[in-house]
Design an enzyme around this catalytic site. Structure first.
Site, short mmCIF file in Angstrom:
data_model
loop_
_atom_site.label_atom_id
_atom_site.label_comp_id
_atom_site.label_asym_id
_atom_site.label_seq_id
_atom_site.Cartn_x
_atom_site.Cartn_y
_atom_site.Cartn_z
N LYS A 1 -12.11 -2.18 -8.59
CA LYS A 1 -11.88 -3.14 -7.51
C LYS A 1 -13.16 -3.79 -6.99
CE LYS A 1 -7.49 -1.25 -5.83
NZ LYS A 1 -6.73 -0.78 -4.64
N MET B 1 -0.78 7.29 1.87
CA MET B 1 -0.86 6.22 0.87
C MET B 1 -0.58 6.73 -0.55
SD MET B 1 -3.96 3.74 1.98
CE MET B 1 -4.06 3.01 3.61
N GLY C 1 3.38 6.46 -0.01
CA GLY C 1 2.92 5.11 -0.30
C GLY C 1 3.66 4.35 -1.37
N GLN D 1 2.70 -4.42 -2.15
CA GLN D 1 1.46 -5.12 -2.51
C GLN D 1 1.63 -5.83 -3.85
OE1 GLN D 1 -0.86 -4.46 -5.11
NE2 GLN D 1 0.26 -2.70 -5.94
N ALA E 1 -12.43 7.30 4.91
CA ALA E 1 -13.25 6.10 5.07
C ALA E 1 -13.67 5.53 3.72
CB ALA E 1 -14.48 6.41 5.92
N SER F 1 0.23 3.93 -14.54
CA SER F 1 0.55 2.81 -13.65
C SER F 1 2.02 2.40 -13.72
CB SER F 1 -0.32 1.60 -13.98
OG SER F 1 0.04 0.50 -13.18
#
Length: 271
Positions: free
Chosen positions: A65, A212, A236, A243, A127, A14
């Site tokens: 999430k 992304m 991204g 964000q 999706a 990260s």
């Protein structure tokens, strides 16, 4: 000093701790931000342990999430639309709040890149949660039509059904022939150096191709789009920083400047 963290599994890769440390320095905010590897089956316990030790807020990444969504006592409209939470914080009343800044981050980065969202027709590939999380903010930005294309049409149709008539869906073989000015890859195909099976004809009017995912080299999707003559291609990384800036603003009530942080991070990632 106020504590913040990103929770994920894996989480060692990260960039969030670095981004937020740069934001804190830029805005003269006294805080710490760390990466926490949460057990796959014990995210809630990990979060509450963090709060008990003085944690004020956190970002949430894969695969937590949806668990964060269930954990939050109060959800923003964006989180409700996304069905997922990437930003947790405790408000002044002690209530655990959940928000989702992914869509805001995408819209901010597309705007930075000069994309015209007002009255635009956008094609989104994939999706999964990444797709669902950005549709609401794109519609709010004035996009006229969003079409979701996915290998399994039913998954795309399920997401489209959560929104109004401006969102449609199909398999890749039934994408409408329309002037798609922006094509967004929300799949993880780039991790395997693959690309979604989109027909070339749908890039005919595309002025910006966006993936992304990000990395040192362009994804297979972006490389293909460039070969097809799409004039502008972007990954991204800008969405990631944007964000994060939205999360920082929710926590600290001050909006950092994305540009210098994105410049630093880009130099690091692309080196």
């Amino acid at each position: 000093m106020d504590r913040y963290a990103v929770f994920g599994n894996p989480v060692g890769h990260s960039k969030s701790p670095l981004i937020h440390s740069w934001f804190a320095k830029q805005t003269a905010q006294a805080l710490s931000y760390e990466a926490i590897l949460a057990p796959v089956d014990a995210f809630a316990d990990c979060w509450f342990s963090f709060v008990a030790a003085g944690g004020r807020g956190g970002n949430v990444t894969v695969p937590f999430k949806e668990q964060a969504y269930q954990l939050a006592e109060l959800l923003s409209e964006r989180a409700l639309q996304a069905g997922a939470v990437n930003t947790l914080y405790i408000d002044k009343a002690g209530v655990l709040c959940g928000d989702n800044t992914d869509g805001l981050g995408l819209v901010a980065d597309l705007t930075r890149l000069g994309a015209r969202l007002q009255n635009a027709s956008i094609l989104i590939l994939g999706a999964g949660g990444a797709c669902r999380g950005v549709i609401g903010p794109l519609l709010a930005a004035g996009v006229t039509h969003i079409h979701i294309a996915n290998r399994t049409a039913a998954k795309a149709e399920a997401i489209a059904g959560l929104f109004n008539h401006r969102v449609t869906a199909s398999g890749y073989d039934r994408v409408p022939v329309e002037k798609w000015s922006l094509v967004i890859n929300a799949t993880s195909s780039g991790l395997d150096q693959q690309r979604p099976p989109l027909a070339e004809q749908h890039l005919k009017h595309c002025t910006l191709a966006y993936d992304m995912l990000y990395g040192k080299e362009p994804t297979a999707f972006l490389s293909w789009c460039k070969q097809q003559g799409v004039p502008q291609c972007a990954d991204g990384l800008g969405m990631l920083v944007s964000q994060a800036a939205e999360s920082f603003a929710i926590w600290r009530d001050v909006k950092p400047d994305v540009a210098p942080v994105l410049q630093q991070l880009t130099a690091m990632v692309k080196a």
